[in-house]
Design an enzyme around this catalytic site. Structure first.
Site, mmCIF file in Angstrom:
data_model
loop_
_atom_site.group_PDB
_atom_site.id
_atom_site.type_symbol
_atom_site.label_atom_id
_atom_site.label_comp_id
_atom_site.label_asym_id
_atom_site.label_seq_id
_atom_site.Cartn_x
_atom_site.Cartn_y
_atom_site.Cartn_z
ATOM 1 N N ASP A 148 0.837 -1.200 0.000
ATOM 2 C CA ASP A 148 0.000 0.000 0.000
ATOM 3 C C ASP A 148 0.870 1.247 0.000
ATOM 4 O OD1 ASP A 148 -2.171 -1.548 0.157
ATOM 5 O OD2 ASP A 148 -2.957 -0.708 2.037
ATOM 6 N N GLU A 161 3.851 1.684 -1.259
ATOM 7 C CA GLU A 161 4.401 1.981 -2.586
ATOM 8 C C GLU A 161 3.310 2.530 -3.510
ATOM 9 O OE1 GLU A 161 7.882 -1.404 -2.800
ATOM 10 O OE2 GLU A 161 5.791 -2.004 -2.922
ATOM 11 N N TYR A 162 2.104 1.948 -3.394
ATOM 12 C CA TYR A 162 0.979 2.410 -4.218
ATOM 13 C C TYR A 162 0.672 3.869 -3.901
ATOM 14 C CZ TYR A 162 -3.760 2.875 -6.064
ATOM 15 O OH TYR A 162 -4.868 3.318 -6.737
ATOM 16 N N ASP A 163 0.599 4.167 -2.610
ATOM 17 C CA ASP A 163 0.267 5.532 -2.210
ATOM 18 C C ASP A 163 1.324 6.523 -2.686
ATOM 19 O OD1 ASP A 163 -2.071 4.668 -1.082
ATOM 20 O OD2 ASP A 163 -1.287 4.560 0.960
ATOM 21 N N SER A 219 -13.697 7.406 -1.540
ATOM 22 C CA SER A 219 -12.418 6.986 -1.017
ATOM 23 C C SER A 219 -11.957 8.075 -0.055
ATOM 24 C CB SER A 219 -11.519 6.882 -2.225
ATOM 25 O OG SER A 219 -10.310 6.395 -1.864
ATOM 26 N N GLU A 254 -11.669 6.841 14.446
ATOM 27 C CA GLU A 254 -11.745 5.384 14.615
ATOM 28 C C GLU A 254 -10.671 4.683 13.794
ATOM 29 O OE1 GLU A 254 -15.460 3.761 13.262
ATOM 30 O OE2 GLU A 254 -15.610 5.208 11.663
ATOM 31 N N LYS A 280 -8.842 2.510 10.864
ATOM 32 C CA LYS A 280 -8.989 2.253 9.435
ATOM 33 C C LYS A 280 -8.805 0.747 9.245
ATOM 34 C CE LYS A 280 -7.543 3.878 4.871
ATOM 35 N NZ LYS A 280 -8.226 2.799 4.238
ATOM 36 N N ARG A 291 -17.550 -2.460 -3.320
ATOM 37 C CA ARG A 291 -17.420 -1.082 -3.779
ATOM 38 C C ARG A 291 -17.286 -1.010 -5.303
ATOM 39 N NH1 ARG A 291 -12.706 3.026 -1.986
ATOM 40 N NH2 ARG A 291 -11.444 1.478 -3.035
ATOM 41 N N GLU A 293 -16.684 -2.817 6.647
ATOM 42 C CA GLU A 293 -15.582 -3.626 6.139
ATOM 43 C C GLU A 293 -15.805 -5.112 6.460
ATOM 44 O OE1 GLU A 293 -13.635 -1.329 4.787
ATOM 45 O OE2 GLU A 293 -11.674 -2.243 4.483
ATOM 46 N N TYR A 322 -19.105 1.268 9.566
ATOM 47 C CA TYR A 322 -18.569 2.570 9.941
ATOM 48 C C TYR A 322 -19.173 3.754 9.186
ATOM 49 C CZ TYR A 322 -15.597 1.107 6.049
ATOM 50 O OH TYR A 322 -15.153 0.615 4.859
ATOM 51 N N LYS A 325 -12.975 11.776 11.302
ATOM 52 C CA LYS A 325 -14.187 12.284 10.659
ATOM 53 C C LYS A 325 -14.748 13.452 11.452
ATOM 54 C CE LYS A 325 -15.330 7.585 9.322
ATOM 55 N NZ LYS A 325 -16.214 6.440 9.468
ATOM 56 N N LYS A 346 -2.417 7.028 7.779
ATOM 57 C CA LYS A 346 -2.020 5.616 7.730
ATOM 58 C C LYS A 346 -0.740 5.393 8.522
ATOM 59 C CE LYS A 346 -3.655 4.154 3.228
ATOM 60 N NZ LYS A 346 -3.306 3.093 2.291
ATOM 61 N N CYS A 398 17.994 -36.984 3.710
ATOM 62 C CA CYS A 398 18.291 -38.383 3.384
ATOM 63 C C CYS A 398 19.075 -38.535 2.079
ATOM 64 C CB CYS A 398 16.993 -39.191 3.305
ATOM 65 S SG CYS A 398 15.972 -38.730 1.905
ATOM 66 N N CYS A 412 12.269 -41.014 4.784
ATOM 67 C CA CYS A 412 13.234 -39.950 5.086
ATOM 68 C C CYS A 412 13.077 -39.552 6.555
ATOM 69 C CB CYS A 412 12.979 -38.766 4.165
ATOM 70 S SG CYS A 412 13.858 -37.282 4.655
HETATM 71 S S1 IVH Z 1 -15.325 6.020 6.201
HETATM 72 C C1 IVH Z 1 -15.785 8.492 2.307
HETATM 73 N N1 IVH Z 1 -14.227 4.600 8.047
HETATM 74 O O1 IVH Z 1 -11.087 3.080 3.666
HETATM 75 C C2 IVH Z 1 -15.353 7.267 2.839
HETATM 76 N N2 IVH Z 1 -13.664 4.088 5.808
HETATM 77 O O2 IVH Z 1 -10.012 4.980 1.445
HETATM 78 C C3 IVH Z 1 -16.209 6.831 3.952
HETATM 79 N N3 IVH Z 1 -12.117 2.185 5.586
HETATM 80 O O3 IVH Z 1 -13.116 2.382 0.988
HETATM 81 C C4 IVH Z 1 -15.593 5.690 4.553
HETATM 82 N N4 IVH Z 1 -11.930 1.768 7.730
HETATM 83 O O4 IVH Z 1 -13.147 0.719 2.780
HETATM 84 C C5 IVH Z 1 -14.313 4.806 6.726
HETATM 85 N N5 IVH Z 1 -13.361 3.415 9.832
HETATM 86 C C6 IVH Z 1 -13.455 3.613 8.523
HETATM 87 C C7 IVH Z 1 -12.755 2.831 7.603
HETATM 88 C C8 IVH Z 1 -12.882 3.094 6.240
HETATM 89 C C9 IVH Z 1 -11.570 1.402 6.519
HETATM 90 C C10 IVH Z 1 -11.863 2.036 4.150
HETATM 91 C C11 IVH Z 1 -13.079 2.014 3.314
HETATM 92 C C12 IVH Z 1 -12.863 2.972 2.203
HETATM 93 C C13 IVH Z 1 -11.425 3.297 2.337
HETATM 94 C C14 IVH Z 1 -11.236 4.738 2.013
#
Ligand code: IVH
Length: 678
Positions: free
Chosen positions: A41, A43-45, A90, A126, A128, A149, A186, A238, A304, A328, A425, A445
């Protein structure tokens, strides 16, 4: 990462931009549609951040097809595609907790709060969760659909698999269900369950999952719901999608209402509600420390804005909401040196290269070795003895070599090749078709024997409590034991001569060997260590044959009538049975006093572990339905209680439905029951 300099021409920038678009699209496809990511992740980011930076700094770039314009992942075609009522977005993210302060500034600025004012925003913070995002659609309180998704706009209908997740209510726990409620969250596999799942796969010669996320994603995309039902999927909610006939005021309020409706959410002690942005930063550090001890994988925290009214004001920017961000954790990586590559011989004869490394702490755990899997994997990473390597704990659990630090490679190092012969052996190793693994084919063996003995005494097999792996090693080294039956011939005098064995412990060893003789046919067949015969298969065989003699006489046609036993497994069993030594050994064990308990009623059916009660008129007769439940391993209860797993509801049901509703017991139709039992 190339930085923009005044000398860099626009064509060079466009070329890099095009290259990034292609790379990101490729990795999106691997991650979202194939569940087989090739890069971390992190490297992707990094790639994504570079793309966004180029786009922010250069107006002229062709961005209509840029991954920045959409959420990654194509909905794969075998599942029905369904459009989300509200797109699944996302989150913007970063790897630095200081960026949380910038996020707070951005939020305040957008809301036109005075920069230095004392006005504060309340945040709901909360975990992730690192699983697979899912939307559950409840209409009038009933779960009617579950969607992945997908690309954020259109998802895949995976309702058949999601309905097998026990913690997801099929009906909301309320007397007055809302007309519509879309719950987002999730799907996860807990770390401990993941380890058990991979152990089982290994026993059965099936491919291993790289981490819990891939295991969860792979399971959700199965066509046959029986597979999902047999795997330990969990769900944590969530967020909200669309809703009607219910109202919410804040994130906290969403979490509380979900909980009341019987929808699993994160426990309060893992959530932080605060108006102090500094608290959010310390929560990040606190959770990072707790991370190794959590039951499931997370990859950061999500911050949030708590108030939904403020969320509404803040709105969206491109693919992400302005009211939330993710911070992250950097992957738990570290650098160390490979001191040696050992070749270990497993119970099935598989030769596995294992990197032995200078001890190093990764995410709070000291690592000294990591499997290199097989020759293909070694060649791909070009791992050599003496190399400095970056290691990490995959999915937070299993140590793995990520890459070699080539700049530190020793001048005289040579590529590593697995030996042509078994290191124990000396027999020539063989490579079977479709199998990347090199194996020692010699059933006698010594290394194979030691591993087989360890398997035989293990808890899930014969459960010889006082005989662990070390003792097995000692028995073999001292020449006391060669076969399973030798274990039951051990004498007090022999054991006393072993190092560090006092009178008491010798007695305990003998007692636990004696106790292990009372077992079940299923455990015994599993303990024999026949290739591809894991615990589950052993249970099916025991249920089918009933006695050890019947099993020893098994014929191919009969074996293949057992569900889950195909030609590959039956061939392996028959090869084993064909060997004189196997038959002799089993008879010897029985002579030494191995006894089998009478098998209990089927505990292997797909409904096993669940209880049922039928109410109302079903499309089949009541006793037919009940027999069906029992035949598939389900238990019948006589009344509705919180212990009941499912109430099977037909036409014109009575008061049982109300009671089940008030207790939050899942209710299913006859059709759903059949799907569950498939
Ligand atoms: S809130 C607008 N809460 O992270 C997004 N997402 O990059 C509202 N994820 O696709 C999502 N834990 O799959 C939210 N506590 C959490 C989360 C969470 C994991 C994932 C989710 C989403 C990705 C966003």
């Amino acid at each position: 990462m190339p930085k923009k300099t005044p000398h860099q021409s626009i064509s060079a920038i466009s070329a890099r931009h095009a290259e990034l678009k292609t790379q990101i699209r490729h990795h999106d496809h691997l991650y979202h549609s194939k569940d087989k990511p090739e890069i971390t992740d992190f490297e992707y980011d990094k790639l994504f951040a570079e793309l966004l930076k180029l786009e922010a700094e250069n107006q002229g770039l062709d961005r209509w097809d840029s991954p920045s314009q959409r959420v990654g992942g194509d909905a794969i075609s075998v599942f029905k595609k369904v459009q989300h009522r509200k797109p699944m977005l996302s989150l913007g993210n970063s790897y630095s907790p200081e960026d949380i302060l910038d996020f707070n500034d951005r939020v305040k600025k957008f809301l036109r709060f005075e920069k230095e004012s004392t006005q504060k925003i309340e945040y709901f913070v909360e975990l992730k969760l690192d699983g697979l995002s899912m939307e559950l659609v409840y209409e009038k309180g009933a779960l009617i659909r579950a969607l992945t998704r997908g690309d954020g706009v259109v998802g895949e209908d995976v309702t058949h698999n999601i309905k097998t997740i026990k913690s997801i209510p099929l009906k909301l726990k309320t007397q007055k269900p809302p007309a519509l409620l879309e719950v987002r969250g999730e799907v996860l596999i807990y770390k401990e369950d993941f380890v058990t799942m991979n152990e089982k796969n290994e026993e059965q010669g099936l491919p291993l999952f790289a981490n819990p996320r891939n295991a969860a994603a792979g399971t959700v995309r199965q066509l046959d719901p029986k597979i999902a039902a047999s795997r330990p999927l969990k769900f944590i909610a969530y967020a909200l999608g669309e809703y009607e006939g219910i109202s919410f005021t804040s994130q906290k309020n969403i979490s509380e209402k979900f909980k009341d409706l019987g929808i699993p959410v994160l426990p309060d002690d893992l959530i932080c509600l605060t108006k102090e942005v500094d608290d959010v930063v310390s929560y990040y550090h606190q959770i990072e420390k707790k991370r190794p001890k959590l039951e499931f994988d997370i990859d950061g925290i999500v911050v949030k804005v708590n108030s939904l009214a403020l969320q509404e004001d803040l709105g969206l920017v491109a693919r992400s909401p302005r009211w939330a961000t993710a911070a992250k954790f950097k992957p738990t990586q570290a650098e160390t040196v490979i001191e040696e590559i050992q070749v270990q011989v497993g119970r099935t004869g598989a030769l596995t290269p294992v990197a032995i490394m200078a001890p190093i702490k990764v995410g709070g755990v000291t690592i000294t070795s990591a499997t290199l899997h097989n020759q293909d994997e070694i060649d791909r990473k070009d791992v050599r003895v003496g190399d400095s390597v970056v290691i990490q704990r995959a999915g937070d659990v299993i140590p793995e070599v990520v890459e070699v630090v080539l700049s530190k490679r020793l001048a005289n190092s040579k590529p590593f090749k697995l030996p042509a012969n078994c290191p124990s052996c000396g027999t020539k190793a063989v490579k079977e078709e479709e199998d990347a693994v090199l194996r020692c084919p010699n059933p006698f063996c010594k290394a194979v024997m030691v591993e087989s003995l360890k398997h035989f005494v293990a808890r899930r097999a014969m459960n010889v409590e006082k005989v662990g792996e070390r003792l097995v090693d000692a028995f073999v080294t001292e020449g006391l034991v060669e076969t399973f039956s030798d274990l039951y011939k051990l004498k007090k005098s022999q054991l006393k001569n072993l190092e560090r064995q006092g009178e008491k412990s010798v007695e305990n060893i003998l007692k636990s060997l004696e106790a292990s003789k009372k077992t079940t046919l299923a455990r015994f067949i599993y303990a024999l260590g026949i290739r591809f015969v894991g615990e589950q298969t052993a249970k099916l065989i025991a249920d089918h044959f009933g006695t050890i003699d019947a099993f020893l006489d098994a014929r191919q046609e009969e074996l293949e009538t057992i569900p889950e036993i195909g030609p590959k497994v039956s061939e392996s069993i028959l090869n084993w049975l064909k060997q004189k030594r196997s038959q002799k050994e089993v008879r010897e064990l029985v002579k030494l006093g191995i006894e089998f308990e009478k098998p209990k009623r089927s505990s292997t059916g797909s409904l096993s572990g669940n209880s049922f009660l039928v109410t109302g008129t079903l499309p089949v007769k009541r006793d037919e339905a009940q027999a069906f439940i029992e035949q598939n391993g389900g238990k019948l209860l006589s009344g509705v209680s919180s212990k009941l797993s499912y109430l099977v509801v037909g036409d014109d049901p009575g008061s049982k439905v109300d009671k089940a509703e008030s207790l939050g017991v899942a209710m299913i139709s006859w059709e759903e029951l059949q799907a569950l039992a498939k």
